[in-house]
Structures are given as structure tokens and as C-alpha cells.
Motif scaffolding. Structure first.
Motif, PDB file in Angstrom:
ATOM      1  N   HIS A  88      47.859-110.228 -47.475  1.00 48.27           N
ATOM      2  CA  HIS A  88      48.470-109.190 -48.468  1.00 48.27           C
ATOM      3  C   HIS A  88      49.434-109.568 -49.375  1.00 48.27           C
ATOM      4  O   HIS A  88      50.361-108.847 -49.436  1.00 48.27           O
ATOM      5  CB  HIS A  88      48.701-107.715 -47.755  1.00 48.27           C
ATOM      6  CG  HIS A  88      47.552-107.145 -46.875  1.00 48.27           C
ATOM      7  ND1 HIS A  88      46.482-106.723 -47.143  1.00 48.27           N
ATOM      8  CD2 HIS A  88      47.598-107.236 -45.491  1.00 48.27           C
ATOM      9  CE1 HIS A  88      45.557-106.525 -46.115  1.00 48.27           C
ATOM     10  NE2 HIS A  88      46.104-106.543 -45.188  1.00 48.27           N
ATOM     11  N   GLY A 148      42.194-110.091 -48.187  1.00 45.34           N
ATOM     12  CA  GLY A 148      42.986-109.021 -48.167  1.00 45.34           C
ATOM     13  C   GLY A 148      42.045-107.598 -48.977  1.00 45.34           C
ATOM     14  O   GLY A 148      43.010-106.633 -49.209  1.00 45.34           O
ATOM     15  N   LEU A 166      42.213-102.103 -49.228  1.00 49.15           N
ATOM     16  CA  LEU A 166      43.799-103.171 -49.390  1.00 49.15           C
ATOM     17  C   LEU A 166      44.491-102.603 -48.110  1.00 49.15           C
ATOM     18  O   LEU A 166      44.751-101.371 -47.824  1.00 49.15           O
ATOM     19  CB  LEU A 166      44.498-102.745 -50.665  1.00 49.15           C
ATOM     20  CG  LEU A 166      43.410-102.966 -51.967  1.00 49.15           C
ATOM     21  CD1 LEU A 166      44.254-102.366 -53.029  1.00 49.15           C
ATOM     22  CD2 LEU A 166      43.261-104.400 -51.992  1.00 49.15           C
ATOM     23  N   GLU A 167      45.231-103.551 -47.669  1.00 50.59           N
ATOM     24  CA  GLU A 167      46.535-103.384 -46.830  1.00 50.59           C
ATOM     25  C   GLU A 167      46.150-102.867 -45.692  1.00 50.59           C
ATOM     26  O   GLU A 167      47.314-102.418 -44.722  1.00 50.59           O
ATOM     27  CB  GLU A 167      47.562-102.432 -47.443  1.00 50.59           C
ATOM     28  CG  GLU A 167      48.182-103.155 -48.529  1.00 50.59           C
ATOM     29  CD  GLU A 167      48.980-102.285 -49.660  1.00 50.59           C
ATOM     30  OE1 GLU A 167      48.768-100.955 -49.577  1.00 50.59           O
ATOM     31  OE2 GLU A 167      49.384-102.971 -50.696  1.00 50.59           O
ATOM     32  N   TYR A 225      45.749-103.098 -41.473  1.00 51.52           N
ATOM     33  CA  TYR A 225      45.863-104.130 -40.683  1.00 51.52           C
ATOM     34  C   TYR A 225      46.040-103.169 -39.341  1.00 51.52           C
ATOM     35  O   TYR A 225      46.765-102.074 -39.081  1.00 51.52           O
ATOM     36  CB  TYR A 225      46.980-105.000 -40.666  1.00 51.52           C
ATOM     37  CG  TYR A 225      48.350-104.275 -40.711  1.00 51.52           C
ATOM     38  CD1 TYR A 225      48.775-103.580 -41.651  1.00 51.52           C
ATOM     39  CD2 TYR A 225      49.053-104.339 -39.609  1.00 51.52           C
ATOM     40  CE1 TYR A 225      49.924-102.824 -41.853  1.00 51.52           C
ATOM     41  CE2 TYR A 225      50.546-103.766 -39.757  1.00 51.52           C
ATOM     42  CZ  TYR A 225      50.835-102.974 -40.473  1.00 51.52           C
ATOM     43  OH  TYR A 225      52.130-102.282 -40.594  1.00 51.52           O
ATOM     44  N   SER A 244      49.617-100.126 -55.411  1.00 54.64           N
ATOM     45  CA  SER A 244      49.382-101.623 -55.824  1.00 54.64           C
ATOM     46  C   SER A 244      48.939-101.824 -57.105  1.00 54.64           C
ATOM     47  O   SER A 244      48.342-101.024 -57.623  1.00 54.64           O
ATOM     48  CB  SER A 244      48.232-101.812 -54.562  1.00 54.64           C
ATOM     49  OG  SER A 244      47.120-101.347 -54.584  1.00 54.64           O
ATOM     50  N   GLN A 248      43.522 -98.940 -55.116  1.00 49.06           N
ATOM     51  CA  GLN A 248      42.861 -98.929 -53.599  1.00 49.06           C
ATOM     52  C   GLN A 248      41.650 -98.044 -53.637  1.00 49.06           C
ATOM     53  O   GLN A 248      41.117 -97.630 -54.623  1.00 49.06           O
ATOM     54  CB  GLN A 248      44.106 -97.837 -53.161  1.00 49.06           C
ATOM     55  CG  GLN A 248      43.710 -97.541 -51.518  1.00 49.06           C
ATOM     56  CD  GLN A 248      43.891 -98.923 -50.779  1.00 49.06           C
ATOM     57  OE1 GLN A 248      42.881 -99.369 -50.682  1.00 49.06           O
ATOM     58  NE2 GLN A 248      44.882 -98.995 -50.127  1.00 49.06           N
TER      59      GLN A 248
END
Ligand code: ATP
Ligand code: MG
Length: 385
Positions: free
Chosen positions: A66, A92, A137-138, A140, A170, A174
Motif C-alpha cells: 500500500h 495493493g 484498497l488498503e 490487511y 486515496s 476505493q
């Protein structure tokens, strides 16, 4: 002396440095939160900003996917970034990842990309429930995910997801990937390396266990050849499609004898930490070898090895160190609930010996800090006895 700059200054950069110094490699880390180049082990030592870090490096790599796209672009422009910025971006963004899986003909869970309410409705009708929705996105450690078991929950989940999409800051919009829940038998991952000459070497498949969406235990042991070959094929297709250089990790769901890719990570991976004690060459050294144009080290399993994550704790009972073939790796991070603080690698000459040592370990550790370990160890012991 080869000079390596790692984007990200966490435990993965730290372990690259620990593996690189015997090879006379100089590893520095770019801390994306402070925009400083730091020493990966003693971060108070600072070496300027990104431009200086790029200029001083022979090769640049990343410890997480990321990374801001402007940083990636700057590194890519230097001609020193490995793996390349596109490979990092694919890792990512789940939309790009799914597109790559489809175009390379690699089996994965059925999915639909969601950008608006109509896509969401389509996912509900075209994919069978239960579903899992994941931020593109992002994501984890299971963050940015929603699970939908019955149609009544749909409206509430949509409200939450659309608010999440709208709140994103971002530079890339997204989105959400809706996926069918896979009734898997187990989760495994393959960590492997491809070097700048296109040579590939992969570790044995590792079995992974999660607790509350976070990896808690990985086990590497001799594995069935057909399954290993299947994973190796997926690895080759993905790594070649991305013109990948470095360590790449692929997470799979195993359903019967079939492997479906869950996701990829364009970096050294938590499920490969066992290689520090369980393989001829650890993943951190092989990553550095791969990006430096050196021959890859053997990825052979030395003996059955398990990795246990230490989450939210900064001490362990000292008696654990009396267990044979056990090593502890701390990351020197400030204690925070649930945070990855370190890991334990533990090996045995046989799986039985490993299972016995894991049982011994589970008895010594705090049950709240390692909630599933005792149960895991006893099941494993029963399986290999
Ligand atoms: P991590 O960073 O820990 O790898 P993540 O946030 O990137 O996690 P995933 O790996 O995609 O997210 O999902 C986390 C876990 O949720 C998986 O390891 C698996 O246990 C479960 N999961 C995800 N997708 C599915 C699916 N389609 N079917 C069943 N379980 C799933
Ligand atoms: Mg995952």
C-alpha cells in the motif's frame, strides 16, 4: 557492498537487514509515515528524505503493497525498483489482482467488482450467499471486510460499505470486491522467489491458521507433490505475467485437491517467517538475492517447522526458550493490543516431535494472548501421532 532501500520501515525491512548483513548488504528503510530514510533496526538514525534515499541505493524494494503511487512512480523512474511498481500496485488493489488471476487463467473464488448499488444487487443475485465483501484498497489482516450470510442483512451492509467508499481519501477511487465464500478445507500459502534472470525457486506450501482474521500459526512440513506442483504452476503464471523479481507470496484456499487463489502479496510474507529456521535459505535472504541479481539460495525444507505470531504482547515466559529448536524474533515495536510484536519459530526432526514441542509451548504461554494455540497443538498432535 550492495545498497538496498526498502519502502516501509516495519518488521519486514528489519528482518531483511538482519538477513542481508552477513551478505555484506546495506539495507536502509523509507518510513512512509515520517518521509525519512532510517536504519531498519535503529530508526533514530536518519539518512535524509526519499530523493536522497533513491540516489544512494543500488536497488529499491518494498515491504508492503500500500505504498502511495507517487512514491512508487518516483522509485520506478529511477530504474531501481524491484519488483516493478505495477506488480506492487496489483498486490495493493484487489480489482487488479482479480483481473490478473482471470487473464492468467488461475483458479480463484467467483467475484464481482462493486462500484455502485446496481453492482451490489447484481452480486446478490449472481453469486450465491454467503458472500464476503472486501475493500479493493488498503485491506490487511481481515480489515475492510464484510460478511453477508442472509438477504436480510443486505441493506445494512450496503449502507456501511457505501459510507466506507465515500469516506476514502486515496488518490485511486476505493471500491469493493464481492466474493463467494469458499467452503475451504484449509488455507495454505506459497512463498517463492523469481530473480532478474527469470529463475524461480519456491518453498514448500505452508498451512495457515487465522484467529479473528489475523494469521496466528503457520506450519511447513513435507507436502503432497501434486498439490505443491499445482501451487508452483500458479506461482509461475503470476510471477511471469507480472515480470516479477523478488519474493512473491500467494495465499490459497484448498478445496478437496484443488487450490483457489485468495490473494497475492508482492513481498516477503508472514507465512514465510518459518523459513528463518526451517529452510536452507530464508525468504528475506532470497528476496535480497533475487533483487540483487545473485543466484537464489535453496528453498528446501530442513525439517518440519511452525511459526507462531506474538500478537499484542512484549514478553514471553523465559521457560519457552528451554524448548529445543525454538527461536524468538522480536520486532522492537511498542506494545499495542493485537499488534504483530514478534514471532516464534519452532522445529522438530519429525512432525510428531514438532507437535509435541508445540503442545509444550502452548502450555507455557498465556491462554488469552494465544487463544487458539493449545487447541491447534492438540489437533496437530492427534493428526501426526
Ligand atoms: P491478510 O492481510 O491477513 O492476508 P486480508 O485482509 O488481506 O488478510 P484476505 O486474506 O483476503 O484479507 O481474507 C482474510 C481471511 O478471511 C482469509 O484468510 C480467509 O480466512 C477469510 N476469507 C477471505 N475470503 C474468503 C472467501 N472468499 N471464502 C472464505 N473465506 C474467506
Ligand atoms: Mg490474506
Amino acid at each position: 557492498m550492495k545498497k538496498v532501500l526498502v519502502l516501509g520501515a516495519g518488521q519486514l525491512a528489519r528482518m531483511m537487514d538482519l538477513a542481508g548483513s552477513p551478505l555484506n548488504m546495506d539495507v536502509k528503510a523509507f518510513d512512509v509515515r515520517t518521509n525519512n530514510v532510517v536504519h531498519p533496526i535503529t530508526p533514530e538514525h536518519k539518512y535524509g528524505g526519499l530523493a536522497q534515499g533513491i540516489a544512494n541505493a543500488d536497488v529499491i524494494t518494498a515491504e508492503f503493497e500500500h505504498v502511495a503511487h507517487d512514491v512508487l512512480a518516483q522509485c520506478q523512474a529511477s530504474g531501481k525498483l524491484l519488483p516493478n511498481s505495477q506488480a506492487i500496485k496489483v498486490g495493493g488493489d484487489r480489482r487488479l489482482e482479480k483481473a490478473l488471476l482471470e487473464s492468467s487463467n488461475v483458479a480463484n473464488a467467483k467475484h464481482i467488482i462493486i462500484e455502485n448499488k446496481a453492482d451490489f444487487e447484481r452480486a446478490l443475485t449472481q453469486l450465491e450467499l454467503p458472500l464476503i465483501f472486501k475493500s479493493a484498497l488498503e485491506g490487511y489482516d481481515g480489515k475492510g471486510q464484510w460478511r453477508l450470510k442472509s438477504a436480510e442483512q443486505a441493506e445494512a451492509i450496503w449502507q456501511e460499505m457505501s459510507a466506507f467508499i465515500d469516506a476514502a481519501t486515496s488518490s485511486v477511487p476505493q471500491g469493493i470486491v464481492a466474493e463467494k465464500m469458499v467452503p475451504f478445507d484449509r488455507e495454505v500459502s506459497l512463498v517463492g522467489a523469481r530473480n532478474i534472470h527469470g529463475e524461480i525457486s519456491v518453498y514448500p506450501l505452508t498451512e495457515n491458521h487465522h484467529t479473528n482474521g489475523v494469521l496466528s500459526v503457520s506450519v511447513a512440513a513435507p507436502i503432497n507433490d501434486a498439490l505443491q506442483a499445482q501451487a508452483g504452476q500458479a506461482f509461475k503464471k503470476m510471477a511471469e505475467a507480472l515480470d516479477y523479481v523478488g519474493i512473491l507470496a500467494i495465499e490459497f484456499f484448498q478445496v478437496g485437491e484443488q487450490l483457489l487463489v485468495n490473494e497475492i502479496a508482492p513481498r516477503v510474507h508472514n507465512s514465510g517467517h518459518w523459513t528463518q529456521q526451517g529452510a536452507d535459505t530464508c525468504q528475506f535472504e532470497n528476496h535480497l538475492r533475487a533483487i540483487s541479481g545473485l543466484p537464489l539460495g535453496s528453498t528446501q525444507l530442513i525439517r518440519p517447522t511452525a511459526m507462531v505470531n506474538i500478537l499484542g504482547e512484549d514478553t514471553l515466559p523465559v521457560e519457552t526458550l528451554a524448548i529445543p529448536s525454538l527461536s524468538v524474533h522480536w520486532y522492537a515495536k511498542e506494545k499495542r493490543a493485537g499488534r504483530k510484536m514478534g514471532h516464534i519459530n519452532i522445529s522438530g526432526d519429525t512432525e510428531l516431535m514438532l507437535a509435541q514441542r508445540l503442545t509444550q509451548l502452548a502450555q507455557l504461554l498465556d491462554k488469552q494472548a494465544f487463544p487458539d494455540l493449545a487447541e491447534f497443538a492438540s489437533k496437530y498432535l492427534a493428526k501426526v501421532s
